[in-house]
Every structure is written in structure tokens, then in C-alpha cells.
Design a protein around this motif. Structure first.
Motif, PDB file in Angstrom:
ATOM      1  N   GLU A  51       0.836  -1.192   0.000  1.00  0.00           N
ATOM      2  CA  GLU A  51       0.000   0.000   0.000  1.00  0.00           C
ATOM      3  C   GLU A  51       0.872   1.243   0.000  1.00  0.00           C
ATOM      4  OE1 GLU A  51      -3.012   0.217   2.949  1.00  0.00           O
ATOM      5  OE2 GLU A  51      -3.555  -1.889   2.716  1.00  0.00           O
ATOM      6  N   GLY A  52       0.351   2.310  -0.575  1.00  0.00           N
ATOM      7  CA  GLY A  52       1.053   3.583  -0.582  1.00  0.00           C
ATOM      8  C   GLY A  52       1.817   3.821  -1.870  1.00  0.00           C
ATOM      9  N   LYS A  76       0.422   7.858   1.377  1.00  0.00           N
ATOM     10  CA  LYS A  76      -0.861   7.177   1.193  1.00  0.00           C
ATOM     11  C   LYS A  76      -1.644   7.898   0.129  1.00  0.00           C
ATOM     12  CE  LYS A  76      -0.037   4.359   4.514  1.00  0.00           C
ATOM     13  NZ  LYS A  76       0.480   3.061   4.186  1.00  0.00           N
ATOM     14  N   LYS A  81      -8.071   5.710  -0.822  1.00  0.00           N
ATOM     15  CA  LYS A  81      -8.562   5.309   0.488  1.00  0.00           C
ATOM     16  C   LYS A  81     -10.007   5.767   0.698  1.00  0.00           C
ATOM     17  CE  LYS A  81      -5.012   3.342   2.405  1.00  0.00           C
ATOM     18  NZ  LYS A  81      -5.014   1.942   2.752  1.00  0.00           N
TER      19      LYS A  81
END
Length: 86
Positions: A51-52, A76, A81
Motif C-alpha cells: 500500500e502507498g 498514502k 482510500k
């Protein structure tokens, strides 16, 4: 090549360190620079499905250990998200 990367995650931070053997690094890249560091970080994150969004901040060649060390700041993706929660 990407399987030989040693990753260090700093707990409570958005900083990670990628450490790769010099020999493996130079199989894919001609020089130690920000462009190759970013490309390697992008490929590593994609392969590991992490993730990211990686942003390579620093790259150094350690001549004593024959390893290339990359400092990565992970951001992020807020848009991604927020869409997950809709």
C-alpha cells in the motif's frame, strides 16, 4: 533481482529503506541515481502489492558492503482510500 532486496520499515514513520546487492542492482540499471531509485521502488512496491506510493528520497552506494541503499518515503493515496469507504 527484487527478491534479493532487504526492506527495513521504520515503525510509526512513513520511511522505509531498501537495500539491494550491488551486483543485482547493476543487472538492471546503469548508474546509481534518483531515476533508477524511483524505478526500483515503484517495481518493488508493485511486485509486493504494498500500500502507498513510494517516493525515492535518497540513493547511496555502500562500497564497503557492495550494496545499494535507497531511502523511500511512502505516501498514502488519500483518494483511493476515501473511495474504499464509499
Amino acid at each position: 533481482m527484487l527478491d534479493n532486496i532487504f526492506e527495513t520499515i521504520v515503525v510509526g514513520s512513513n520511511t522505509e529503506f531498501l537495500d539491494i546487492p550491488e551486483k543485482d542492482f547493476f543487472l538492471n540499471y546503469d548508474k546509481v541515481d534518483e531515476e533508477s531509485a524511483q524505478d526500483l521502488a515503484d517495481k518493488y512496491f508493485a511486485m509486493r502489492e504494498k500500500e502507498g506510493i513510494p517516493h525515492a528520497k535518497d540513493i547511496k552506494m555502500d562500497n564497503s558492503t557492495h550494496r545499494v541503499k535507497i531511502t523511500v518515503e511512502v505516501h498514502k493515496n488519500r483518494k483511493e482510500k476515501s473511495e474504499n469507504f464509499l
